[in-house]
Write a protein that holds these residues in place. Sequence first.
Motif, mmCIF file in Angstrom:
data_model
loop_
_atom_site.group_PDB
_atom_site.id
_atom_site.type_symbol
_atom_site.label_atom_id
_atom_site.label_comp_id
_atom_site.label_asym_id
_atom_site.label_seq_id
_atom_site.Cartn_x
_atom_site.Cartn_y
_atom_site.Cartn_z
ATOM 1 N N ASP A 105 0.375 -1.510 -0.398
ATOM 2 C CA ASP A 105 -0.291 -0.125 0.159
ATOM 3 C C ASP A 105 0.507 0.859 -0.319
ATOM 4 O O ASP A 105 0.058 2.285 -0.121
ATOM 5 C CB ASP A 105 -1.148 -0.100 0.976
ATOM 6 C CG ASP A 105 -1.972 -0.852 1.032
ATOM 7 O OD1 ASP A 105 -2.257 -1.555 0.286
ATOM 8 O OD2 ASP A 105 -2.988 -1.346 1.895
ATOM 9 N N LEU A 106 2.330 0.795 -0.180
ATOM 10 C CA LEU A 106 3.285 2.628 0.220
ATOM 11 C C LEU A 106 3.747 2.829 -1.108
ATOM 12 O O LEU A 106 3.949 1.749 -2.377
ATOM 13 C CB LEU A 106 3.783 2.522 1.051
ATOM 14 C CG LEU A 106 3.363 2.570 2.818
ATOM 15 C CD1 LEU A 106 4.852 1.749 3.813
ATOM 16 C CD2 LEU A 106 2.811 3.408 3.131
ATOM 17 N N ARG A 107 4.725 3.302 -1.404
ATOM 18 C CA ARG A 107 5.254 4.301 -3.052
ATOM 19 C C ARG A 107 6.217 4.876 -2.364
ATOM 20 O O ARG A 107 6.351 4.749 -0.832
ATOM 21 C CB ARG A 107 4.389 4.729 -3.558
ATOM 22 C CG ARG A 107 3.215 4.204 -4.162
ATOM 23 C CD ARG A 107 3.623 3.036 -5.555
ATOM 24 N NE ARG A 107 3.229 2.386 -5.701
ATOM 25 C CZ ARG A 107 1.936 1.354 -5.299
ATOM 26 N NH1 ARG A 107 2.644 0.490 -3.872
ATOM 27 N NH2 ARG A 107 1.202 0.888 -5.998
ATOM 28 N N PHE A 108 7.338 4.608 -2.851
ATOM 29 C CA PHE A 108 8.942 4.848 -2.484
ATOM 30 C C PHE A 108 8.566 6.051 -3.518
ATOM 31 O O PHE A 108 8.779 5.523 -4.466
ATOM 32 C CB PHE A 108 9.803 4.453 -2.666
ATOM 33 C CG PHE A 108 10.776 5.224 -2.538
ATOM 34 C CD1 PHE A 108 11.561 4.874 -1.145
ATOM 35 C CD2 PHE A 108 11.568 6.088 -3.484
ATOM 36 C CE1 PHE A 108 12.285 6.118 -1.098
ATOM 37 C CE2 PHE A 108 12.993 5.784 -3.492
ATOM 38 C CZ PHE A 108 13.399 6.723 -1.714
ATOM 39 N N GLU A 109 8.924 7.839 -3.034
ATOM 40 C CA GLU A 109 8.160 8.739 -3.510
ATOM 41 C C GLU A 109 9.997 9.660 -3.068
ATOM 42 O O GLU A 109 10.542 9.714 -2.978
ATOM 43 C CB GLU A 109 7.280 9.601 -2.817
ATOM 44 C CG GLU A 109 7.673 11.341 -3.550
ATOM 45 C CD GLU A 109 6.214 12.121 -3.253
ATOM 46 O OE1 GLU A 109 5.302 11.690 -3.608
ATOM 47 O OE2 GLU A 109 6.690 12.857 -1.989
ATOM 48 N N ALA A 110 10.644 9.836 -4.554
ATOM 49 C CA ALA A 110 11.727 10.832 -4.801
ATOM 50 C C ALA A 110 10.524 12.426 -5.471
ATOM 51 O O ALA A 110 10.758 12.189 -6.313
ATOM 52 C CB ALA A 110 12.654 10.350 -6.215
ATOM 53 N N LEU A 111 10.394 13.161 -4.690
ATOM 54 C CA LEU A 111 10.269 14.220 -4.907
ATOM 55 C C LEU A 111 11.603 15.165 -6.105
ATOM 56 O O LEU A 111 12.614 15.955 -4.992
ATOM 57 C CB LEU A 111 10.089 15.548 -4.152
ATOM 58 C CG LEU A 111 9.211 17.323 -3.961
ATOM 59 C CD1 LEU A 111 8.169 16.521 -5.837
ATOM 60 C CD2 LEU A 111 9.090 17.726 -2.905
ATOM 61 N N TRP A 123 11.428 9.105 0.427
ATOM 62 C CA TRP A 123 10.312 8.658 1.369
ATOM 63 C C TRP A 123 9.117 7.602 1.022
ATOM 64 O O TRP A 123 9.000 7.742 0.624
ATOM 65 C CB TRP A 123 9.811 9.823 2.282
ATOM 66 C CG TRP A 123 9.110 10.731 2.575
ATOM 67 C CD1 TRP A 123 8.451 11.103 0.937
ATOM 68 C CD2 TRP A 123 8.403 11.826 2.859
ATOM 69 N NE1 TRP A 123 7.269 11.791 1.013
ATOM 70 C CE2 TRP A 123 7.183 12.882 1.835
ATOM 71 C CE3 TRP A 123 8.764 12.145 4.958
ATOM 72 C CZ2 TRP A 123 6.957 13.537 2.612
ATOM 73 C CZ3 TRP A 123 7.892 13.313 4.783
ATOM 74 C CH2 TRP A 123 7.426 14.526 3.985
ATOM 75 N N LEU A 124 8.881 7.318 1.694
ATOM 76 C CA LEU A 124 7.306 6.421 1.608
ATOM 77 C C LEU A 124 5.969 6.927 1.612
ATOM 78 O O LEU A 124 6.493 7.713 2.302
ATOM 79 C CB LEU A 124 7.823 4.962 2.878
ATOM 80 C CG LEU A 124 9.322 4.540 2.354
ATOM 81 C CD1 LEU A 124 8.960 3.483 3.699
ATOM 82 C CD2 LEU A 124 8.623 3.480 0.710
ATOM 83 N N ILE A 125 5.671 6.738 0.984
ATOM 84 C CA ILE A 125 4.045 7.517 0.892
ATOM 85 C C ILE A 125 3.102 6.521 0.532
ATOM 86 O O ILE A 125 3.037 5.797 0.186
ATOM 87 C CB ILE A 125 3.995 8.373 -0.183
ATOM 88 C CG1 ILE A 125 4.136 8.279 -1.384
ATOM 89 C CG2 ILE A 125 5.178 10.177 0.018
ATOM 90 C CD1 ILE A 125 3.730 9.327 -2.125
#
Length: 200
Positions: A105-111, A123-125
């Motif tokens: 249910d999570l995704r790793f996000e790079a902004l 981080w994980l969102i």
Amino acid sequence: MGHMPSGKQAASAPFTPLDFQLVLLRRMADHNPGLVEDARHTLGVSIADMREANKRWQAMVRSPRARTPASRYRSVLGAPETVLTRKVGDLECEAWLWPVPLWPDLRFEALLAPNGSTVWNEWLIRAPQAKGPDLRTLEDLTPWSCTVDEAARAFPPARPLEGTAPTRWGLTFTAPDEKGVPREVVAEFTWGLLQRLTTR
């Protein structure tokens, strides 16, 4: 799932999404060794594998020939599953999201910064289509139950605290205990996922 290559073999083997999950877990082991051990067994890897993956990741990050963080994530995780536009103040930034099999249910996000190569946040969102947890009391705030964003939204006004390391974040807020008594707490997050709660 077989064991990863070791020694010299490991140094030249490609760094995979599995290795990256081990890097995330290695950082969480200080707070939740039991959960990390269960996750390690799920992935079918040893403690030595986890240490080796972390060592290789640190070497990649610190190498004088290091890629930019954006291209490093792309080389390790492949093309992002989703690319979103996020507003940061007046700026429009791209957010790249990848699945993390350990946490479906999570995704790793790079902004990404507007220049497209600097990563402002990683981080994980919660996955865009996934339903987040129902956070009402302190008892709902168990390790790995929520992300920084979710805790901040559930218990406003949450105040960010200085993290103790680049992959760590802290929030302080007031939340009711099971009897409804408001308690001031400090929540600690690693890679954006809740690790530990302490009451003040």
